[in-house]
Design an enzyme around this catalytic site. Structure first.
Site, PDB file in Angstrom:
ATOM      1  N   ARG A  60       0.988  -0.794   0.021  1.00 23.53           N
ATOM      2  CA  ARG A  60       0.357   0.268   0.199  1.00 23.53           C
ATOM      3  C   ARG A  60       1.042   1.474  -0.363  1.00 23.53           C
ATOM      4  O   ARG A  60       2.129   1.198   0.485  1.00 23.53           O
ATOM      5  CB  ARG A  60      -1.121   0.037   1.387  1.00 23.53           C
ATOM      6  CG  ARG A  60      -2.083  -0.994   1.243  1.00 23.53           C
ATOM      7  CD  ARG A  60      -2.951  -1.074   2.366  1.00 23.53           C
ATOM      8  NE  ARG A  60      -2.057  -1.012   3.313  1.00 23.53           N
ATOM      9  CZ  ARG A  60      -1.633  -0.011   3.934  1.00 23.53           C
ATOM     10  NH1 ARG A  60      -2.065   1.308   3.942  1.00 23.53           N
ATOM     11  NH2 ARG A  60      -1.389  -0.511   5.287  1.00 23.53           N
ATOM     12  N   LYS A 201      -8.134  -2.713   1.067  1.00 22.79           N
ATOM     13  CA  LYS A 201      -8.040  -1.474   2.732  1.00 22.79           C
ATOM     14  C   LYS A 201      -9.021  -0.222   2.640  1.00 22.79           C
ATOM     15  O   LYS A 201      -9.165   0.234   3.629  1.00 22.79           O
ATOM     16  CB  LYS A 201      -6.518  -1.017   3.287  1.00 22.79           C
ATOM     17  CG  LYS A 201      -5.683  -2.004   4.130  1.00 22.79           C
ATOM     18  CD  LYS A 201      -6.356  -2.846   4.866  1.00 22.79           C
ATOM     19  CE  LYS A 201      -5.506  -3.254   5.981  1.00 22.79           C
ATOM     20  NZ  LYS A 201      -4.999  -4.829   6.115  1.00 22.79           N
ATOM     21  N   HIS A 221      -9.008  -3.509  14.072  1.00 18.55           N
ATOM     22  CA  HIS A 221      -7.725  -4.149  12.804  1.00 18.55           C
ATOM     23  C   HIS A 221      -7.219  -5.405  13.420  1.00 18.55           C
ATOM     24  O   HIS A 221      -6.113  -5.707  14.218  1.00 18.55           O
ATOM     25  CB  HIS A 221      -6.955  -3.325  12.582  1.00 18.55           C
ATOM     26  CG  HIS A 221      -5.652  -3.751  11.477  1.00 18.55           C
ATOM     27  ND1 HIS A 221      -4.131  -3.896  11.372  1.00 18.55           N
ATOM     28  CD2 HIS A 221      -5.911  -4.437  10.226  1.00 18.55           C
ATOM     29  CE1 HIS A 221      -3.895  -4.475  10.224  1.00 18.55           C
ATOM     30  NE2 HIS A 221      -4.697  -4.773   9.871  1.00 18.55           N
ATOM     31  N   SER A 239       0.718  -4.744  10.559  1.00 23.21           N
ATOM     32  CA  SER A 239       1.623  -5.980   9.514  1.00 23.21           C
ATOM     33  C   SER A 239       2.114  -6.429  10.403  1.00 23.21           C
ATOM     34  O   SER A 239       3.542  -6.135  11.095  1.00 23.21           O
ATOM     35  CB  SER A 239       2.023  -5.292   8.684  1.00 23.21           C
ATOM     36  OG  SER A 239       1.977  -6.336   7.462  1.00 23.21           O
ATOM     37  N   LYS A 243      -1.490 -11.743  12.858  1.00 25.77           N
ATOM     38  CA  LYS A 243      -2.820 -12.264  12.280  1.00 25.77           C
ATOM     39  C   LYS A 243      -3.303 -13.259  11.850  1.00 25.77           C
ATOM     40  O   LYS A 243      -4.347 -14.337  12.531  1.00 25.77           O
ATOM     41  CB  LYS A 243      -3.503 -10.463  12.063  1.00 25.77           C
ATOM     42  CG  LYS A 243      -3.557  -9.001  13.139  1.00 25.77           C
ATOM     43  CD  LYS A 243      -3.776  -8.311  12.599  1.00 25.77           C
ATOM     44  CE  LYS A 243      -3.492  -7.781  11.107  1.00 25.77           C
ATOM     45  NZ  LYS A 243      -1.885  -7.849  10.909  1.00 25.77           N
ATOM     46  N   THR A 244      -2.638 -12.938  10.575  1.00 27.79           N
ATOM     47  CA  THR A 244      -3.114 -14.276  10.238  1.00 27.79           C
ATOM     48  C   THR A 244      -2.297 -15.805  10.178  1.00 27.79           C
ATOM     49  O   THR A 244      -3.261 -16.716   9.831  1.00 27.79           O
ATOM     50  CB  THR A 244      -2.842 -13.943   8.468  1.00 27.79           C
ATOM     51  OG1 THR A 244      -3.209 -12.559   8.063  1.00 27.79           O
ATOM     52  CG2 THR A 244      -3.083 -14.905   7.265  1.00 27.79           C
ATOM     53  N   ASP A 258      -8.425 -10.682   9.254  1.00 26.27           N
ATOM     54  CA  ASP A 258      -8.180  -8.775   9.487  1.00 26.27           C
ATOM     55  C   ASP A 258      -9.013  -7.751   9.708  1.00 26.27           C
ATOM     56  O   ASP A 258      -8.646  -7.079  10.822  1.00 26.27           O
ATOM     57  CB  ASP A 258      -7.640  -8.861   8.065  1.00 26.27           C
ATOM     58  CG  ASP A 258      -6.551  -7.997   7.947  1.00 26.27           C
ATOM     59  OD1 ASP A 258      -5.154  -7.977   8.519  1.00 26.27           O
ATOM     60  OD2 ASP A 258      -6.634  -6.326   7.037  1.00 26.27           O
ATOM     61  N   ARG A 323       2.137 -12.205  -1.388  1.00 25.80           N
ATOM     62  CA  ARG A 323       0.963 -12.674  -0.683  1.00 25.80           C
ATOM     63  C   ARG A 323       0.628 -13.593  -1.109  1.00 25.80           C
ATOM     64  O   ARG A 323       0.624 -13.829  -2.289  1.00 25.80           O
ATOM     65  CB  ARG A 323      -0.016 -11.660  -0.553  1.00 25.80           C
ATOM     66  CG  ARG A 323       0.547 -10.253   0.303  1.00 25.80           C
ATOM     67  CD  ARG A 323      -0.146  -9.721   1.366  1.00 25.80           C
ATOM     68  NE  ARG A 323       0.765  -8.743   2.637  1.00 25.80           N
ATOM     69  CZ  ARG A 323       0.067  -8.350   3.732  1.00 25.80           C
ATOM     70  NH1 ARG A 323      -0.897  -9.642   4.199  1.00 25.80           N
ATOM     71  NH2 ARG A 323       0.601  -7.696   4.232  1.00 25.80           N
TER      72      ARG A 323
HETATM   73  P1  ATP Z   1      -1.204  -8.137   7.844  1.00 26.07           P
HETATM   74  O1  ATP Z   1      -1.519  -7.222   8.613  1.00 26.07           O
HETATM   75  O2  ATP Z   1      -0.313  -8.154   7.163  1.00 26.07           O
HETATM   76  O3  ATP Z   1      -2.320  -8.875   7.299  1.00 26.07           O
HETATM   77  P2  ATP Z   1      -0.341  -9.692   9.934  1.00 26.07           P
HETATM   78  O4  ATP Z   1      -0.607  -9.849  11.446  1.00 26.07           O
HETATM   79  O5  ATP Z   1      -1.354 -10.852   9.623  1.00 26.07           O
HETATM   80  O6  ATP Z   1       0.004  -8.632   8.651  1.00 26.07           O
HETATM   81  P3  ATP Z   1       1.501 -12.415   9.683  1.00 26.07           P
HETATM   82  O7  ATP Z   1       0.827 -12.623   7.892  1.00 26.07           O
HETATM   83  O8  ATP Z   1       0.598 -13.708  10.263  1.00 26.07           O
HETATM   84  O9  ATP Z   1       1.065 -11.040   9.934  1.00 26.07           O
HETATM   85  O10 ATP Z   1       2.536 -12.024   9.530  1.00 26.07           O
HETATM   86  C1  ATP Z   1       3.239 -12.981  10.389  1.00 26.07           C
HETATM   87  C2  ATP Z   1       4.590 -13.785   9.946  1.00 26.07           C
HETATM   88  O11 ATP Z   1       5.769 -13.772  10.453  1.00 26.07           O
HETATM   89  C3  ATP Z   1       4.203 -15.698   9.051  1.00 26.07           C
HETATM   90  O12 ATP Z   1       5.277 -15.470   7.893  1.00 26.07           O
HETATM   91  C4  ATP Z   1       4.734 -15.816  10.053  1.00 26.07           C
HETATM   92  O13 ATP Z   1       5.631 -17.797   9.658  1.00 26.07           O
HETATM   93  C5  ATP Z   1       5.766 -15.393  10.972  1.00 26.07           C
HETATM   94  N1  ATP Z   1       6.224 -16.018  12.134  1.00 26.07           N
HETATM   95  C6  ATP Z   1       7.920 -16.168  12.679  1.00 26.07           C
HETATM   96  N2  ATP Z   1       7.532 -16.519  14.197  1.00 26.07           N
HETATM   97  C7  ATP Z   1       6.314 -15.924  14.000  1.00 26.07           C
HETATM   98  C8  ATP Z   1       5.458 -15.863  15.884  1.00 26.07           C
HETATM   99  N3  ATP Z   1       6.152 -16.315  17.188  1.00 26.07           N
HETATM  100  N4  ATP Z   1       4.263 -16.038  15.804  1.00 26.07           N
HETATM  101  C9  ATP Z   1       3.254 -15.053  14.282  1.00 26.07           C
HETATM  102  N5  ATP Z   1       4.052 -15.423  13.546  1.00 26.07           N
HETATM  103  C10 ATP Z   1       5.731 -15.790  13.295  1.00 26.07           C
HETATM  104 MN    MN Z   2      -2.699 -10.451   7.514  1.00 27.44          MN
END
Ligand code: ATP
Ligand code: MN
Length: 535
Positions: A60, A201, A221, A239, A243-244, A258, A323
């Site tokens: 973004r 978004k 969020h 980010s 979360k995911t 999300d 992604r």
């Molecule tokens: P966005 O808002 O951009 O979608 P998000 O909060 O959903 O971000 P994730 O897509 O879940 O973020 O990304 C977390 C990344 O960190 C993943 O690639 C995951 O494999 C990695 N990771 C490594 N260690 C950890 C941990 N201890 N807990 C969570 N994620 C981890």
């Molecule tokens: Mn996510």
């Protein structure tokens, strides 16, 4: 030939000022995949997923996100460099240029909606220049049934013209790309960028205004899932904090990954119909559900593949922000419809690259409000040349770029709900342990999952005897957590140099204090007491 259309209905775009376009209305996901490949805009990966490159933009562009200042928004929006005002006349002119640009083209149009709770449903028409972006809309928004399509009245319209380049001098944009919300005309106008995240978004930002202002609902969020007993958990975080990853749990049904709303009727509902996962370093072993979701119907963005279409998830040569989007039904264990009850547990996720914050701690109501308003995570430079120090990053409500109102508006709503429900609030550091980025390591996903499970199952007792307070941040750290080595629970103990830890903790707490200054006048004593301890 497969079923290429989900409906026999046809529509015209003349009412939008788009003349003489060939309208591909409501094509199936398969048809959009095929059209993308035919146009040479994507290829099929060995998994069956569609793989595309989003072009110049692989993320973004928050500096190019505007809101039209009009009768609806002028007194309500928190104007500044997050919510940048755009002149209504300028919008009108730019809109007219965009629809002229889209005229006489082959376009892809899809009717969809946001908000899984029927009382909050927001009908959306998405008009795309490119088929894969329309497929993204199919994946990410909720999908009306054929019956619902018959008398579908769109409320908001997304007009998406990645090939249209604005002229900043004339059009009033910062540069050639833009994402502009007009609440009077109910249009999200996106141009000059092929990054699909702008579409989702954009609507998220619109809902973050509409729901609190008109529907007494808190937009968040966060991701959400629900256990077998019907207990909901929500996970806030910026980010890359997890979360995911952490909401995708085989033992718990996914509500969404999300964007959610917390209603005054004690429910939490998903805004979306799909997930948008980061895939950098994705491994089948660590994240089997997400890995399995990458199949026909999914869209991979900006990944590298070998000649057999095998993706190298370690390759960040196009971007770190690789992604995949997929409809939520690509995940096996999902909640239908995507609605849960009041959460029992709230997790604030942070990826602290300083290695200072404990991997799990329990927050008081004051600390919860303080950390929500702060919205801390850290940015690591990753592969960028010349930068090896992590940078603290604060984004109010764990999502400031998407929040049109003043952060305290959302914080007040969340605080009221936390008090009403007595929900447990936990801070989870999914970031570094044993030292900062470059010295220590990222917390093992397996351990983070075990900590979250322990919090949810009640294995972490409420007895204050089982906790010790962090000397600087004042957070209650459990002494033991089932399935987690005790030595990782107290961050200082994981560092080889204790004095260095204290120094770094002090530095991070100073960043918190500096950032919070702008909110101090809005905070009561309870929230101020949630701040790190001044020494
Ligand atoms: P966005 O808002 O951009 O979608 P998000 O909060 O959903 O971000 P994730 O897509 O879940 O973020 O990304 C977390 C990344 O960190 C993943 O690639 C995951 O494999 C990695 N990771 C490594 N260690 C950890 C941990 N201890 N807990 C969570 N994620 C981890
Ligand atoms: Mn996510």
């Amino acid at each position: 030939m497969m079923d290429h259309k989900q409906t026999t209905k046809t529509i015209s775009l003349e009412q939008y000022g788009i003349k003489n376009a060939k309208v591909n209305y409501q094509l199936s996901s398969d048809a959009l995949h095929e059209a993308t490949v035919e146009k040479g805009q994507g290829v099929t990966a060995s998994s069956g997923a569609l793989a595309v490159n989003t072009g110049e933009f692989t993320g973004r562009s928050p500096k190019d996100r505007f809101i039209v200042k009009d009768a609806i928004t002028k007194d309500k929006v928190w104007w500044g460099n997050i919510n940048i005002p755009f002149d209504a006349d300028k919008f009108e002119k730019l809109y007219n240029k965009v629809v002229t640009y889209l005229s006489n083209k082959d376009l892809y149009v899809r009717d969809s909606y946001a908000c899984a709770d029927p009382s909050y449903k927001l009908n959306i028409r998405v008009i795309n220049e490119q088929p894969w972006m329309n497929m993204f809309a199919y994946n990410m928004f909720l999908r009306p049934t054929e019956e619902e399509l018959k008398d579908f009245t769109p409320e908001w319209t997304v007009v998406n013209a990645p090939g249209f380049m604005a002229d900043p001098e004339v059009d009033g944009t910062r540069q050639h790309n833009f994402a502009i919300l007009d609440f009077t005309r109910k249009i999200a106008l996106i141009g000059g960028t092929g990054y699909t995240g702008e579409i989702k978004k954009g609507i998220f930002s619109a809902l973050n205004f509409i729901l609190p202002v008109f529907k007494n609902t808190l937009p968040m969020h966060c991701s959400a899932n629900v256990g077998k007993e019907g207990d909901t958990s929500i996970f806030f975080g910026l980010s890359g904090t997890g979360k995911t990853t952490l909401s995708t749990d085989p033992e718990r049904s996914l509500i969404g990954d999300d964007e959610h709303g917390w209603t005054s009727e004690n429910t939490v509902f998903n805004f979306e119909g799909g997930c948008y996962a980061k895939v950098i370093n994705l491994s089948q072993e660590q994240e089997p559900e997400i890995f399995a979701a990458i199949k026909k119907g999914a869209i991979l963005e900006n990944v590298k593949m070998d000649e057999n279409g095998e993706v190298d998830f370690k390759d960040s040569s196009i971007t770190q922000n690789t992604r995949v989007s997929y409809p939520i039904y690509h995940i096996e264990n999902i909640r239908k419809p995507s609605i849960g009850e009041n959460p029992k547990n709230i997790f604030f996720l942070t990826a602290d690259a300083f290695g200072v914050l404990p991997p799990i701690s329990k927050l008081t109501p004051g600390q919860a409000a303080y950390h929500f308003i702060s919205g801390y995570t850290a940015k690591v430079a990753g592969t960028e040349a010349g930068i090896d120090e992590p940078l603290p990053s604060f984004s109010a409500c764990f999502g400031a770029p998407f929040m049109p109102l003043h952060p305290t508006k959302y914080a007040e709503m969340l605080s009221a709900k936390m008090k009403e429900t007595g929900v447990n609030v936990w801070l989870i550091n999914t970031g570094w342990t044993g030292g900062p980025y470059g010295v220590g390591n990222r917390m093992k996903l397996k351990f983070t999952r075990a900590m979250i499970n322990a919090a949810i199952s009640g294995a972490l007792s409420n007895d204050p005897e089982n906790y010790i307070n962090h000397p600087v941040f004042g957070l209650a750290m459990p002494k033991t957590v089932p399935g987690v080595p005790t030595e990782v629970l107290n961050p200082k103990a994981t560092w080889t140099d204790a004095a260095e830890y204290d120094k770094t903790a002090k530095k991070l707490s100073d960043s918190f204090m500096n950032n919070f200054k702008q909110f101090e006048e809005y905070a009561n004593q309870e929230i101020l007491d949630g701040a790190p301890v001044v020494k």
